[in-house]
Motif scaffolding. Sequence first.
Motif, PDB file in Angstrom:
ATOM      1  N   GLU A 226       0.558  -1.086  -0.293  1.00 31.75           N
ATOM      2  CA  GLU A 226      -0.211   0.228   0.398  1.00 31.75           C
ATOM      3  C   GLU A 226       0.667   1.384   0.409  1.00 31.75           C
ATOM      4  O   GLU A 226       0.207   2.443  -0.424  1.00 31.75           O
ATOM      5  N   GLU A 227       2.039   0.881   0.972  1.00 32.90           N
ATOM      6  CA  GLU A 227       2.677   2.679   1.134  1.00 32.90           C
ATOM      7  C   GLU A 227       3.336   2.689  -1.103  1.00 32.90           C
ATOM      8  O   GLU A 227       3.263   3.748  -1.109  1.00 32.90           O
ATOM      9  N   THR A 228       4.218   2.154  -1.212  1.00 33.54           N
ATOM     10  CA  THR A 228       4.909   1.844  -2.034  1.00 33.54           C
ATOM     11  C   THR A 228       3.435   2.342  -3.652  1.00 33.54           C
ATOM     12  O   THR A 228       3.866   3.229  -4.326  1.00 33.54           O
ATOM     13  N   ALA A 229       2.160   1.912  -3.154  1.00 36.26           N
ATOM     14  CA  ALA A 229       1.454   1.887  -4.669  1.00 36.26           C
ATOM     15  C   ALA A 229       0.476   3.677  -4.410  1.00 36.26           C
ATOM     16  O   ALA A 229       1.228   3.955  -5.586  1.00 36.26           O
ATOM     17  N   ARG A 230       1.169   4.122  -2.973  1.00 32.66           N
ATOM     18  CA  ARG A 230       0.731   6.072  -3.335  1.00 32.66           C
ATOM     19  C   ARG A 230       1.913   6.314  -3.264  1.00 32.66           C
ATOM     20  O   ARG A 230       1.548   7.424  -4.079  1.00 32.66           O
ATOM     21  N   GLU A 231       3.190   5.883  -3.049  1.00 34.11           N
ATOM     22  CA  GLU A 231       3.928   6.359  -3.319  1.00 34.11           C
ATOM     23  C   GLU A 231       3.730   6.587  -5.548  1.00 34.11           C
ATOM     24  O   GLU A 231       4.123   7.752  -5.804  1.00 34.11           O
ATOM     25  N   LEU A 232       3.758   5.483  -6.263  1.00 32.87           N
ATOM     26  CA  LEU A 232       3.595   5.572  -7.371  1.00 32.87           C
ATOM     27  C   LEU A 232       2.280   5.506  -7.954  1.00 32.87           C
ATOM     28  O   LEU A 232       2.657   5.159  -8.935  1.00 32.87           O
ATOM     29  N   SER A 233       1.521   6.056  -7.361  1.00 32.59           N
ATOM     30  CA  SER A 233       0.160   6.311  -8.382  1.00 32.59           C
ATOM     31  C   SER A 233      -0.407   4.830  -8.996  1.00 32.59           C
ATOM     32  O   SER A 233      -0.943   4.732  -9.931  1.00 32.59           O
ATOM     33  N   LEU A 234      -0.183   3.798  -7.994  1.00 32.54           N
ATOM     34  CA  LEU A 234      -0.205   2.287  -8.889  1.00 32.54           C
ATOM     35  C   LEU A 234      -1.551   1.697  -7.647  1.00 32.54           C
ATOM     36  O   LEU A 234      -1.323   2.193  -6.523  1.00 32.54           O
ATOM     37  N   PRO A 235      -2.340   0.461  -8.132  1.00 36.65           N
ATOM     38  CA  PRO A 235      -2.854  -0.261  -7.716  1.00 36.65           C
ATOM     39  C   PRO A 235      -2.197  -0.941  -6.421  1.00 36.65           C
ATOM     40  O   PRO A 235      -1.297  -1.431  -6.330  1.00 36.65           O
ATOM     41  N   ALA A 236      -2.976  -0.599  -5.478  1.00 38.98           N
ATOM     42  CA  ALA A 236      -2.371  -2.189  -4.432  1.00 38.98           C
ATOM     43  C   ALA A 236      -2.443  -2.819  -4.718  1.00 38.98           C
ATOM     44  O   ALA A 236      -3.634  -3.657  -5.280  1.00 38.98           O
ATOM     45  N   GLY A 237      -1.732  -3.960  -4.653  1.00 41.20           N
ATOM     46  CA  GLY A 237      -1.783  -5.685  -5.081  1.00 41.20           C
ATOM     47  C   GLY A 237      -1.685  -5.789  -6.062  1.00 41.20           C
ATOM     48  O   GLY A 237      -1.586  -6.831  -6.267  1.00 41.20           O
ATOM     49  N   THR A 238      -1.474  -4.527  -7.316  1.00 36.06           N
ATOM     50  CA  THR A 238      -0.529  -5.346  -8.314  1.00 36.06           C
ATOM     51  C   THR A 238       0.276  -6.427  -8.285  1.00 36.06           C
ATOM     52  O   THR A 238       1.511  -6.328  -7.981  1.00 36.06           O
ATOM     53  N   PRO A 239       0.011  -7.434  -8.704  1.00 36.36           N
ATOM     54  CA  PRO A 239       1.234  -8.581  -9.101  1.00 36.36           C
ATOM     55  C   PRO A 239       2.229  -7.980  -9.432  1.00 36.36           C
ATOM     56  O   PRO A 239       2.654  -7.164 -10.902  1.00 36.36           O
ATOM     57  N   ILE A 240       3.548  -8.083  -8.668  1.00 41.80           N
ATOM     58  CA  ILE A 240       4.761  -8.492  -9.413  1.00 41.80           C
ATOM     59  C   ILE A 240       5.294  -9.893 -10.030  1.00 41.80           C
ATOM     60  O   ILE A 240       4.965 -10.421  -9.305  1.00 41.80           O
ATOM     61  N   ALA A 241       4.525  -9.878 -11.243  1.00 41.98           N
ATOM     62  CA  ALA A 241       4.856 -11.661 -12.178  1.00 41.98           C
ATOM     63  C   ALA A 241       5.282 -11.774 -13.213  1.00 41.98           C
ATOM     64  O   ALA A 241       5.742 -13.033 -13.390  1.00 41.98           O
ATOM     65  N   TYR A 242       7.182 -10.480 -12.828  1.00 41.75           N
ATOM     66  CA  TYR A 242       8.075 -11.720 -13.933  1.00 41.75           C
ATOM     67  C   TYR A 242       9.259 -11.003 -13.190  1.00 41.75           C
ATOM     68  O   TYR A 242       9.693  -9.253 -12.944  1.00 41.75           O
TER      69      TYR A 242
END
Length: 495
Positions: A226-242
């Motif tokens: 959640e903290e990174t999501a706020r910092e980068l304007s990304l959805p929290a929980g976005t999969p890092i998949a590769y």
Amino acid sequence: MERKYLLGYDIGTSSVKASLVDAETGKTVASAQYPDSEAPILSKQAGWAEQEPEMWWEELKAATQRVAEKAEGSLADVKAIGISYQMHGLVCVDSEGKALRPSIIWCDGRAVPYGNKAFETIGGAKCLDHLLNSPGNFTAAKLAWVKENEPEVYAKIHKVMLPGDYIAMRLSGGDIKTTISGLSEGMFWDFKNNEVSKDIMSFFGFSEDIIADIVPTFSIQSRVCEETARELSLPAGTPIAYRGGDQPNNALSLNVMKPGEIAATGGTSGVVYGVLGEVNYDSLSRVNTFAHVNHNQPDTRLGVLLCINGTGILNAWMKRTVAPEGISYGEMNDLAESVPVGAEGLTVIPFGNGAERVLQNNNPGASVHGINFNIHTKAHILRAAQEGIAFSFAYGMEIMRQMGMEITTIKAGHANLFLSPLFRRTLAAVTGASIELYETDGSVGAAYGAGIGAGIYQDSDDAFKTLKHISTEKPVEDTTAYLEAYKRWKEALEK
């Protein structure tokens, strides 16, 4: 209709690039890099090269901000993230995930004696049979240097990582993972026993606790916190998949996944990366063998990496030093094309950028052979230089063929040396392979990799169905002049 976007990062030595890709159309919605000038490399002693992991993170944030501005809110629709990274770097973190020292990066040479000693003590035959390489100057040897020279740092190590693992940890807020492909590039993976190498860990006195948990290269490895999501304007929980090293990822970007397929790049140095379908190695370690991004028991997929230091850097030197002043690369290519194949007996050996692994770490330097003052002009030298670079690629590919690789097609991005028709024609003629050019780059490839890992695509063929093919260079019908020039080049090299 819901939009599906994929975000790819390429953590390079000089910058971080980010690309936002539309998963449906394959179109790159926005891309950006940071910084605009080359990022610094710390070199406290000759032969050392370090970068601060925190610097990569700050660069990633800045590149993401630039993409967000270009894409106007589209980061909210990102469904998966993929990471490409500079290979072989060592990142050491403590139990809180903080870097304990700067990363010792790929071009740092201090660990060579440690790798050589391991090769001699464990035994050359055993190292090659299990690791497929000499421990050389790879990540494990760099860690051995830290253990001996910075014991107070080593004592605090919780986990060791590659640069891509570190970035994934930061995105996820502390989830530390790695892959078999990553462990193999660090010389930590035993291919014969399909496990972390007990020989390497025992010889260097490493505890297996410092190795991160292993995840498949294509999988939901962790999620954006959640903290990174706020910092980068990304959805929290976005999969890092590769995640994948830059050269395996470049191959992925060109959909080079099957045995016999080849990816090539021709920047400052030249790289040929081929996929092998059986466990094998070069007994002289002139090429390196790692697990490819799709290596998965029982399907053996190994990446055979040929790196030639003296390629594009020779072409750039020719432009600065030999070509008429103010000439463009395109005009330089035209000038080189004005003389016949083989440059009327002029031969250029391109190895002027340090020791060459393909030559068993010898450093013959660059040289010019067969100059005739009554015939040869700048155009002849320019042609002979490009032919010499193509011949160095072909020379390395002969080793790959000896390992059992059938080379029929070479895929490359439409960039650098591959922009030259003369270079492409020469390489096709002496290797007998067709050269296919595509529009792609590392961060875009990482985005597609994330789509595969998150299950948005069925496989790489599905992911790369929109990959833009630009042109194909097939071998000319009569290759006699090219092969005669190549024979003369090899004779000059072997002298």
